[in-house]
Structures are given as C-alpha cells and as structure tokens.
Design a protein around this motif. Structure first.
Motif, short mmCIF file in Angstrom:
data_model
loop_
_atom_site.label_atom_id
_atom_site.label_comp_id
_atom_site.label_asym_id
_atom_site.label_seq_id
_atom_site.Cartn_x
_atom_site.Cartn_y
_atom_site.Cartn_z
N ASP A 90 0.81 -1.21 0.00
CA ASP A 90 0.00 0.00 0.00
C ASP A 90 0.85 1.27 0.00
O ASP A 90 0.30 2.38 0.01
CB ASP A 90 -0.95 0.01 1.19
CG ASP A 90 -0.24 0.14 2.54
OD1 ASP A 90 0.96 -0.22 2.62
OD2 ASP A 90 -0.89 0.58 3.51
N CYS A 91 2.16 1.14 -0.04
CA CYS A 91 3.02 2.32 -0.07
C CYS A 91 2.99 2.96 -1.46
O CYS A 91 2.84 2.27 -2.47
CB CYS A 91 4.45 1.95 0.31
SG CYS A 91 4.66 1.57 2.08
N PRO A 92 3.13 4.27 -1.53
CA PRO A 92 3.10 4.96 -2.83
C PRO A 92 4.11 4.37 -3.81
O PRO A 92 5.25 4.09 -3.46
CB PRO A 92 3.48 6.40 -2.47
CG PRO A 92 3.02 6.57 -1.05
CD PRO A 92 3.29 5.23 -0.41
N GLY A 93 3.64 4.17 -5.05
CA GLY A 93 4.50 3.68 -6.11
C GLY A 93 4.55 2.17 -6.26
O GLY A 93 4.99 1.67 -7.30
N ARG A 104 15.00 0.43 -11.88
CA ARG A 104 13.94 1.34 -12.30
C ARG A 104 12.74 1.26 -11.37
O ARG A 104 12.12 2.28 -11.05
CB ARG A 104 13.50 1.03 -13.73
CG ARG A 104 14.53 1.37 -14.80
CD ARG A 104 14.01 1.07 -16.20
NE ARG A 104 12.78 1.81 -16.48
CZ ARG A 104 11.64 1.26 -16.89
NH1 ARG A 104 11.56 -0.05 -17.08
NH2 ARG A 104 10.59 2.01 -17.14
N GLN A 105 12.40 0.07 -10.94
CA GLN A 105 11.27 -0.10 -10.03
C GLN A 105 11.50 0.63 -8.71
O GLN A 105 10.62 1.35 -8.22
CB GLN A 105 11.04 -1.59 -9.77
CG GLN A 105 10.56 -2.37 -10.97
CD GLN A 105 10.39 -3.84 -10.67
OE1 GLN A 105 10.79 -4.33 -9.63
NE2 GLN A 105 9.81 -4.57 -11.61
N VAL A 106 12.67 0.44 -8.14
CA VAL A 106 12.96 1.06 -6.85
C VAL A 106 13.04 2.58 -6.97
O VAL A 106 12.52 3.31 -6.11
CB VAL A 106 14.26 0.48 -6.27
CG1 VAL A 106 14.76 1.31 -5.10
CG2 VAL A 106 14.04 -0.96 -5.83
N GLU A 107 13.66 3.07 -8.02
CA GLU A 107 13.71 4.52 -8.22
C GLU A 107 12.31 5.10 -8.38
O GLU A 107 12.03 6.21 -7.89
CB GLU A 107 14.58 4.84 -9.43
CG GLU A 107 16.06 4.58 -9.19
CD GLU A 107 16.87 4.50 -10.47
OE1 GLU A 107 16.27 4.73 -11.57
OE2 GLU A 107 18.07 4.20 -10.40
N HIS A 108 11.43 4.37 -9.03
CA HIS A 108 10.03 4.80 -9.17
C HIS A 108 9.37 4.90 -7.81
O HIS A 108 8.71 5.91 -7.50
CB HIS A 108 9.28 3.80 -10.06
CG HIS A 108 7.80 3.97 -10.04
ND1 HIS A 108 7.13 4.95 -10.76
CD2 HIS A 108 6.83 3.27 -9.36
CE1 HIS A 108 5.83 4.86 -10.53
NE2 HIS A 108 5.62 3.85 -9.69
N GLU A 110 10.77 5.21 -4.86
CA GLU A 110 11.38 6.29 -4.08
C GLU A 110 10.85 7.64 -4.51
O GLU A 110 10.56 8.51 -3.67
CB GLU A 110 12.91 6.23 -4.23
CG GLU A 110 13.54 5.05 -3.52
CD GLU A 110 15.01 4.86 -3.85
OE1 GLU A 110 15.69 4.13 -3.11
OE2 GLU A 110 15.49 5.45 -4.85
N ARG A 111 10.68 7.85 -5.81
CA ARG A 111 10.12 9.12 -6.29
C ARG A 111 8.69 9.31 -5.79
O ARG A 111 8.30 10.42 -5.39
CB ARG A 111 10.13 9.17 -7.83
CG ARG A 111 11.50 9.42 -8.43
CD ARG A 111 11.39 9.80 -9.91
NE ARG A 111 10.73 8.77 -10.69
CZ ARG A 111 11.37 7.78 -11.30
NH1 ARG A 111 12.69 7.67 -11.19
NH2 ARG A 111 10.72 6.88 -12.01
N CYS A 112 7.91 8.24 -5.80
CA CYS A 112 6.51 8.32 -5.33
C CYS A 112 6.44 8.58 -3.83
O CYS A 112 5.57 9.32 -3.36
CB CYS A 112 5.76 7.05 -5.70
SG CYS A 112 5.49 6.84 -7.48
N LEU A 113 7.34 7.98 -3.07
CA LEU A 113 7.39 8.24 -1.64
C LEU A 113 7.71 9.71 -1.37
O LEU A 113 7.08 10.36 -0.53
CB LEU A 113 8.44 7.35 -0.97
CG LEU A 113 8.14 5.85 -0.91
CD1 LEU A 113 9.38 5.09 -0.45
CD2 LEU A 113 6.98 5.57 0.04
N ASN A 125 15.14 6.17 0.65
CA ASN A 125 16.09 5.20 0.13
C ASN A 125 15.62 3.79 0.49
O ASN A 125 15.36 3.49 1.66
CB ASN A 125 17.48 5.44 0.73
CG ASN A 125 18.44 4.31 0.41
OD1 ASN A 125 18.75 4.04 -0.75
ND2 ASN A 125 18.90 3.62 1.44
N LEU A 126 15.50 2.94 -0.52
CA LEU A 126 15.17 1.53 -0.31
C LEU A 126 16.38 0.69 -0.69
O LEU A 126 17.01 0.92 -1.72
CB LEU A 126 13.97 1.12 -1.18
CG LEU A 126 12.67 1.88 -0.97
CD1 LEU A 126 11.60 1.38 -1.94
CD2 LEU A 126 12.18 1.74 0.46
N VAL A 127 16.70 -0.28 0.15
CA VAL A 127 17.84 -1.16 -0.10
C VAL A 127 17.39 -2.28 -1.04
O VAL A 127 16.39 -2.95 -0.80
CB VAL A 127 18.37 -1.76 1.21
CG1 VAL A 127 19.57 -2.67 0.92
CG2 VAL A 127 18.77 -0.65 2.17
#
Length: 220
Positions: A90-93, A104-108, A110-113, A125-127
């Motif tokens: 349920d987190c953004p993105g 690309r998925q993680v950067e997406h 992070e941008r949405c968060l 930042n997501l590891v």
C-alpha cells in the motif's frame, strides 16, 4: 542549516539496519561534515508502555514516523534505510511499478514516496533487495567468520544473479532466507554487520550501485 552544520537523520527498518547504519554509514556521513542521528521505525504505540520498534507493516505507519520526524526543523535531510523486499504493497508507487529492471522499479517507488511526503528534506532510500544483499557483497569476510564453504555459496549466488543487489527470488530465497538456509547458526544482527564493516564502504559501494547512488547524494 542550523549553526553552520548539516543534519541528517536516518530512519531505519530494524536492528540489523541500525547496527550497519551506525558502524558503516554514519562514520562516512560524518566524515563528509554531516551531523548524523538515527532511529528505528516504530511498529506499535500501545496506550500504556513503550512503543515496539522495528519492521514495516504499512504506509500509514511509515508516513506517521516520517511526519513526526519532519516536525524537527533542525534536520536538513531525513532519509531511510528500508528493505525493498516485502515493502508494503500500500506504499506509494508499489502498485504501478514499471516492469523489468529492479533499479527502475525502486527509483520509481522512491520518487513516489518523496512526492507523497512532499517535503524537500525527505530523501527516501530503499535497499535492493534487502540489507543482507550487502552481506553477500562481503562474502569473503563472512566466510572468515563462519567458514569458507559459506563464502563459496554466496559467491555462486552473486554470480548467478549478476550482483549482490540482484540476489532475490522470492519469500524462500531472498538474501536473508538464503543465509539462514546455508548457515542455521547465522546471527543477522551480529555476523552480517561484522562482515560488512570488515569489507569496508568503498568496495561495498563498488558492488552495490544503488547504495552508491544514495551516498553520492550526500557527497554532491
């Protein structure tokens, strides 16, 4: 800025992240001139007694802790050390991630968060995929602690995946699950952080591009 200092706060997911952030990430940031503090995300706030710490269950929980921390106007940056593996749906993105490349998925996400929080001081930042990927990068150092056979298995997994950050294949085979399968005596809050610290940040960054990109934001 406050009094000429730059202040960064790290909000981390669990005890392993806390240990590594304190022993590996904090010294580097402080060497760059950042005044660094950190805390674990809170999972529960019971009516009586202390809050429980560690682990992420949903966006409401994450957003609550972020908002509370951003109330401290002395922070120049609030950043996170959360695992992308099992990050709440349920987190953004998360619902509209692009297909294919995990970077690309993680950067997406992070941008949405960042957009959801809407505060220029927040730097999510997501590891990838979880902090134990950094332990896979420190395979030789972990082998010195727990045996060369373990190091060999980690090296095999890293080669097959294409890099430590890419070692992930589901709930039974994510980095942390593999470590426990290969070495039932592995203690994640002790053995992994010791191996990562022994490896050192420079070679760790060379093997983990997303980690390197995150740290470069503080250097630039």
């Amino acid at each position: 800025m406050t009094g000429g200092f730059r202040r960064v706060h790290l909000l981390v997911e669990g005890q392993t992240e806390e240990v590594v952030a304190d022993s590996v990430i904090r010294p580097h940031l402080e060497g760059l001139g950042w005044v660094t503090s950190l805390s674990l995300i809170k999972t529960k706030r019971p009516a009586a007694g202390p809050s429980h710490k560690g682990g992420i269950t949903g966006w409401r929980q994450v957003q609550r802790d972020i908002r509370l921390l951003l109330n401290d106007t002395s922070f120049d940056v609030l950043t996170t050390l959360f695992d992308y593996y099992a990050f709440p749906a349920d987190c953004p993105g998360m619902a509209d991630r692009p297909s294919g490349d995990v970077y690309r998925q993680v950067e997406h996400v992070e941008r949405c968060l960042a957009a959801a929080v809407d505060d220029p001081r927040f730097r999510p930042n997501l590891v990838i995929h979880e902090l134990e990927a950094w332990v896979f990068a420190a395979a030789d150092q972990l082998g010195q602690l727990l045996g060369p056979e373990l190091a060999g298995r980690l090296h095999d997994d890293v080669r097959a995946a294409g890099g430590p950050e890419l070692v992930n294949d589901g709930p039974a085979t994510a980095p942390s699950k593999r470590l426990l399968d290969y070495c039932p005596g592995y203690v994640k809050t002790v053995d992994g952080p010791l191996a990562v610290e022994d490896l050192g940040l420079t070679p760790l960054r060379a093997r983990c591009p997303h980690l390197d990109a995150w740290l470069r934001t503080f250097e630039e």
